[in-house]
Design an enzyme around this catalytic site. Structure first.
Site, PDB file in Angstrom:
ATOM      1  N   ASP A 164     -20.130   3.106  11.947  1.00  0.00           N
ATOM      2  CA  ASP A 164     -19.012   2.870  10.897  1.00  0.00           C
ATOM      3  C   ASP A 164     -18.514   1.494  11.070  1.00  0.00           C
ATOM      4  OD1 ASP A 164     -17.349   3.589   8.683  1.00  0.00           O
ATOM      5  OD2 ASP A 164     -15.700   4.479  10.336  1.00  0.00           O
ATOM      6  N   ASN A 420     -20.886   6.106  22.350  1.00  0.00           N
ATOM      7  CA  ASN A 420     -19.764   6.562  21.319  1.00  0.00           C
ATOM      8  C   ASN A 420     -20.681   7.588  20.438  1.00  0.00           C
ATOM      9  OD1 ASN A 420     -17.142   6.691  20.017  1.00  0.00           O
ATOM     10  ND2 ASN A 420     -18.509   6.338  18.284  1.00  0.00           N
ATOM     11  N   ASN A 474     -13.325  12.310  20.507  1.00  0.00           N
ATOM     12  CA  ASN A 474     -12.922  11.663  19.018  1.00  0.00           C
ATOM     13  C   ASN A 474     -12.634  12.960  18.206  1.00  0.00           C
ATOM     14  OD1 ASN A 474     -13.643   9.301  20.556  1.00  0.00           O
ATOM     15  ND2 ASN A 474     -15.611   8.872  19.193  1.00  0.00           N
ATOM     16  N   TYR A 476     -10.653  14.688  14.713  1.00  0.00           N
ATOM     17  CA  TYR A 476      -9.923  14.103  13.437  1.00  0.00           C
ATOM     18  C   TYR A 476      -9.422  15.514  12.541  1.00  0.00           C
ATOM     19  CZ  TYR A 476     -11.357   9.596  14.042  1.00  0.00           C
ATOM     20  OH  TYR A 476     -11.628   8.302  14.703  1.00  0.00           O
ATOM     21  N   GLU A 512     -10.093   9.068  19.897  1.00  0.00           N
ATOM     22  CA  GLU A 512      -9.920   8.994  18.679  1.00  0.00           C
ATOM     23  C   GLU A 512      -9.096  10.065  17.986  1.00  0.00           C
ATOM     24  OE1 GLU A 512     -13.286   7.668  16.159  1.00  0.00           O
ATOM     25  OE2 GLU A 512     -14.108   6.435  18.042  1.00  0.00           O
ATOM     26  N   LYS A 577      -8.289   3.448   8.571  1.00  0.00           N
ATOM     27  CA  LYS A 577      -7.267   4.424   9.661  1.00  0.00           C
ATOM     28  C   LYS A 577      -6.572   3.544  10.485  1.00  0.00           C
ATOM     29  CE  LYS A 577     -10.520   8.336   9.651  1.00  0.00           C
ATOM     30  NZ  LYS A 577     -11.676   7.697   9.136  1.00  0.00           N
TER      31      LYS A 577
HETATM   32  C1  GCB Z   1     -15.604   8.194  14.645  1.00  0.00           C
HETATM   33  C2  GCB Z   1     -16.314   6.698  15.091  1.00  0.00           C
HETATM   34  C3  GCB Z   1     -15.569   5.828  14.507  1.00  0.00           C
HETATM   35  C4  GCB Z   1     -15.451   5.842  13.030  1.00  0.00           C
HETATM   36  C5  GCB Z   1     -14.656   7.006  12.973  1.00  0.00           C
HETATM   37  C6  GCB Z   1     -14.010   7.467  11.335  1.00  0.00           C
HETATM   38  O1  GCB Z   1     -15.679   9.204  15.296  1.00  0.00           O
HETATM   39  O2  GCB Z   1     -16.297   6.732  16.385  1.00  0.00           O
HETATM   40  O3  GCB Z   1     -16.436   4.616  14.935  1.00  0.00           O
HETATM   41  O4  GCB Z   1     -14.731   4.624  12.551  1.00  0.00           O
HETATM   42  O5  GCB Z   1     -15.041   8.150  13.550  1.00  0.00           O
HETATM   43  O6  GCB Z   1     -13.071   6.903  10.863  1.00  0.00           O
HETATM   44  O7  GCB Z   1     -14.925   8.173  10.899  1.00  0.00           O
END
Ligand code: GCB
Length: 604
Positions: A164, A420, A474, A476, A512, A577
């Protein structure tokens, strides 16, 4: 490989500046012409260092797939007789070939680590030559990061990849011409430990030279910040104790200098010299804690990118220092070099200013499940002879080797992150990673090793975490999961972190977390994309982190907005982000972080 330096014996000439430039013309990726055999006209010129993609207006530069050629003339000073001289590229993304006049003299794969070539026999002192650097940006299963090229119906080739961030390419870091004497220091390794409860420090050093030094000897000195020699030795390898020691601490850096000289016997004429700054500190994992200098350390900070408008991944000291100042303003004590090794200047600055670094290879996108999920495709297996194969693993191992070789002496670097978000729950993951973890530990037994885990490889499904020293997650919650519902997100995040904690009892760094945010969009309620929502996602996450004992740190994704591939239609002019915009203007979330990391002293 030692970073070149200028001193009483060595010369260093920057080849940065404006170079002539041309793109490969053939559409099939096979060089149709040996461009390096002729002069490239100055019709198109590019700055070095910078990625070339966003310099021009025409999208054929931005979306180019294949070779691009950089050219300039260089002159070797007449005074350089009896010396050896090298051309050194701090990086060529992703593959670089160096030509002196018509001749290929060096080739390197991997876009974020340096390489060099001895040209002493090729260009005489006082003479000039045509220097061409061909750079290829193609990604395949034989490159790190991986990718795939699709040939479109019109014959044009399109690069696909699983990561990404935009596939910026070119000479994004400096190019040098430098000398060493005939007998020279080739490499230095310094490792340190604490002794006597931290009052003294042990420094283990190793010096390698290009010859076995029959007629010469080493002088190794350790010099403190007041320019006092605190130790002196004459062997190439050894261990000394500094008592009392001034430790390198997060937020309070202290750098000694290892000054190495090669001198003639018996008259002591200096043949070569090199100064390596280093810090005395220890890092270790103990139970579910991450210790620096034997004290628990809590990471606060960011996952970053080397990404700025126009120059893209081009190294820029003004942006670099400004970024560090912004991190200081927010009380960040650390960052991760996501998702590739950063310019060496960044690590030198972190060393000097006491910022803690997690250093990552460019192994991002070893995951077909994730991409298929986003695009709605049926996933191919990630680990197979056609995808991530033995060959990919060899390239990955080489990327780790080059990263450790380059960065092993930086006190700021406390851990290696070797990938990653790989498909760590897929069959083949364990076979792929087992040897790589072992290899990393062999190269550097002093730093914990980790990888950044992605949600689909949950605590239950992941197949590789036990191989590593610490856990990087990571996550979200509130963005990809339970979007807009922070109550459910809070519950889900806590449940998941407890599963990891109970299963592994290892330190967990949230490598993350965050939410896309359009700067300037304000809402009263929990509406994704607004500045308020990003701030609340962070606050919600922090409440959970504070409740889970094994969480040893939080690194927000991302420090600043950054550019992404055009094919990612769920991104609007890039990933948003960042807690700063791409041009480093703060969003509301920066104040949440300042409150927590500066006023409430989290991480101090
Ligand atoms: C992740 C990735 C990162 C992305 C991010 C996203 O888990 O490691 O490279 O930019 O999510 O914003 O989706």
């Amino acid at each position: 490989m030692l970073k070149p330096q200028a001193n009483a014996i060595r010369d260093l000439v920057s080849l940065d500046g404006i170079w002539n430039f041309e793109l490969e013309k053939s559409a099939n990726g096979i060089e149709s012409e040996q461009v390096w055999k002729r002069t490239i006209p100055s019709t198109l010129q590019v700055p070095v260092p910078a990625s070339y993609n966003d310099i021009f207006v025409d999208s054929k530069f931005r979306d180019h797939v294949g070779w691009a050629y950089y050219q300039r003339e260089i002159t070797v000073p007449a005074s350089w007789a009896k010396r050896r001289y090298f051309i050194r590229l701090d990086a060529a993304t992703h593959q670089g070939c160096v030509y002196i006049d018509d001749q290929l003299v060096a080739e390197h794969n991997g876009g974020y680590t340096p390489f060099e070539v001895d040209i002493s026999q090729l260009v005489k002192p006082g003479h000039s030559c045509r220097l061409t650097v061909a750079v290829n940006n193609e990604l395949s299963w034989q490159t790190i990061p991986p990718g795939r090229i699709e040939v479109l119906k019109n014959g044009r080739r399109k690069q696909h990849y699983q990561h990404d961030f935009f596939n910026y390419a070119g000479l994004a870091r400096s190019v040098w011409l430098y000398t060493v004497p005939e007998v020279f220091i080739k490499d230095l390794t310094v490792t340190t430990q604490l002794a006597d409860g931290g009052k003294s420090g042990t420094v283990n050093f190793k010096v390698e030279s290009n010859s076995d030094l029959k007629e010469a000897e080493f002088l190794v000195q350790i010099i403190d910040e007041d320019a006092h020699v605190v130790h002196q030795a004459s062997q190439s390898e050894g261990s000394v104790t500094i008592d009392p020691v001034h430790l390198w601490q997060p937020g309070a850096a202290y750098l000694y200098k290892l000054r190495v000289k090669i001198t003639t016997k018996p008259d002591g004429e200096v043949l070569d010299t090199y100064d390596l700054p280093f810090g005395v500190r220890s890092v270790e994992v103990s139970g579910n804690k991450f210790l620096i200098n034997r004290k628990p350390f809590y990471f606060t900070g960011f996952g970053k990118h080397e990404d700025t408008p126009i120059r893209a991944k081009g190294f820029d000291p003004a942006y670099m220092i400004h970024d560090f100042e912004l991190m200081k303003w927010m009380g960040a004590n650390s960052f991760r070099c996501s998702h590739y090794p950063y310019a060496e200047e960044v690590l030198e600055y972190a060393d000097r200013h006491g910022i803690v670094v997690i250093n990552e290879t460019a192994a991002v996108g070893l995951n077909l499940t994730l991409v298929a999920g986003l695009a709605g495709w049926k996933a191919l297996p990630t680990f197979s002879p056609e995808t991530a194969s033995e060959k990919t693993r060899e390239v990955h191992a080489q990327a780790i080797r080059e990263l450790v070789a380059r960065d092993k002496n930086h006190p700021s670097v406390v851990s290696w992150c070797i990938a990653n978000e790989p498909a760590s729950a897929e069959p083949g993951a364990r076979e792929y990673f087992e040897a790589l973890v072992k290899f990393t530990r062999e190269l550097d037994p002093t730093r914990p090793v980790g990888f950044a885990n992605e949600k689909q490889a949950s605590a239950e499904k992941d197949l590789i975490t036990d191989l590593f020293d610490m856990i990087f997650l990571n996550r979200y919650y509130g963005w990809y999961l339970h979007t807009g519902d922070l109550e459910a997100a809070e519950q889900g995040l806590e449940e998941e972190l407890r599963e990891w904690e109970d299963k592994y009892k290892k330190p967990i760094l949230i490598s993350e977390y965050g939410a896309d945010t359009l700067a300037g969009l304000h809402t009263v309620g929990d509406v994704p994309w607004s500045e308020e929502y990003q701030a609340r996602v962070l606050e919600m996450s922090h409440r959970v982190f504070d409740r889970v004992e094994s969480v040893v740190g939080e690194q927000v994704w991302n420090f600043a907005d950054f550019q992404t591939p055009s094919s990612f239609i769920f991104r609007v002019d890039g990933n948003k982000k960042g807690v700063f915009t791409r041009d480093r203007r703060p969003k509301m979330a920066t104040h949440v972080l300042r409150k927590r990391w500066v006023e409430d002293k989290k991480g101090n």
